[in-house]
Design a protein around this motif. Structure first.
Motif, PDB file in Angstrom:
ATOM      1  N   MET A   1      25.901 -14.760 -38.252  1.00  0.00           N
ATOM      2  CA  MET A   1      24.919 -13.913 -37.582  1.00  0.00           C
ATOM      3  C   MET A   1      24.488 -14.477 -36.232  1.00  0.00           C
ATOM      4  O   MET A   1      23.787 -13.807 -35.484  1.00  0.00           O
ATOM      5  CB  MET A   1      23.692 -13.714 -38.472  1.00  0.00           C
ATOM      6  N   ALA A   2      24.903 -15.672 -35.903  1.00  0.00           N
ATOM      7  CA  ALA A   2      24.577 -16.316 -34.633  1.00  0.00           C
ATOM      8  C   ALA A   2      23.076 -16.334 -34.383  1.00  0.00           C
ATOM      9  O   ALA A   2      22.583 -15.878 -33.358  1.00  0.00           O
ATOM     10  CB  ALA A   2      25.316 -15.635 -33.478  1.00  0.00           C
ATOM     11  N   TRP A   3      22.320 -16.846 -35.354  1.00  0.00           N
ATOM     12  CA  TRP A   3      20.873 -16.916 -35.207  1.00  0.00           C
ATOM     13  C   TRP A   3      20.510 -17.871 -34.088  1.00  0.00           C
ATOM     14  O   TRP A   3      20.996 -18.981 -34.011  1.00  0.00           O
ATOM     15  CB  TRP A   3      20.231 -17.391 -36.510  1.00  0.00           C
ATOM     16  N   THR A   4      19.654 -17.416 -33.228  1.00  0.00           N
ATOM     17  CA  THR A   4      19.099 -18.255 -32.176  1.00  0.00           C
ATOM     18  C   THR A   4      17.580 -18.229 -32.329  1.00  0.00           C
ATOM     19  O   THR A   4      17.033 -17.403 -33.059  1.00  0.00           O
ATOM     20  CB  THR A   4      19.486 -17.736 -30.786  1.00  0.00           C
TER      21      THR A   4
ATOM     22  N   PHE B   1      12.460 -11.362 -35.122  1.00  0.00           N
ATOM     23  CA  PHE B   1      12.313 -10.875 -36.489  1.00  0.00           C
ATOM     24  C   PHE B   1      11.058 -11.420 -37.160  1.00  0.00           C
ATOM     25  O   PHE B   1      10.434 -10.738 -37.972  1.00  0.00           O
ATOM     26  CB  PHE B   1      13.566 -11.181 -37.318  1.00  0.00           C
ATOM     27  N   GLY B   2      10.674 -12.636 -36.811  1.00  0.00           N
ATOM     28  CA  GLY B   2       9.432 -13.190 -37.335  1.00  0.00           C
ATOM     29  C   GLY B   2       8.213 -12.410 -36.859  1.00  0.00           C
ATOM     30  O   GLY B   2       7.298 -12.112 -37.633  1.00  0.00           O
TER      31      GLY B   2
END
Length: 90
Positions: A4-7, A14-15
């Motif tokens: 998902m390539a979370w950065t 999203f938080g």
């Protein structure tokens, strides 16, 4: 979740959405919503106005990316004014 390539900006986005939804849920429990008719001519609640704000902000950001070469934070400023307008008049 590497696929998902979370950065940090993605996680923060999203938080913030999660905190906003929790806050609106608590507000709805503590202060029951009373629908009101705005400039759209239909009754909307806080949740409806939040949804309209999020959807409109997504389109503002997409248009900003596609049509302008200005920094993206400018779209954030436009979205903040848009959110204020939606919660005030819709």
């Amino acid at each position: 979740m590497d696929w998902m390539a979370w950065t940090w900006p993605t996680a923060a986005f999203f938080g913030i959405i999660a905190v906003t939804l929790i806050t609106f849920t608590i507000l709805a429990i503590k202060f029951p919503e009373v629908p009101r008719a705005g400039i759209l001519g239909m009754e909307t609640t806080r949740g409806d106005r939040l949804f309209i704000t999020l959807l409109g902000s997504a389109f503002i950001n997409l248009a900003w990316l596609g049509l302008l070469s200005a920094p993206q934070w400018g779209a954030l400023v436009v979205c903040l004014f848009y959110a204020i307008a939606v919660f005030r008049w819709v």
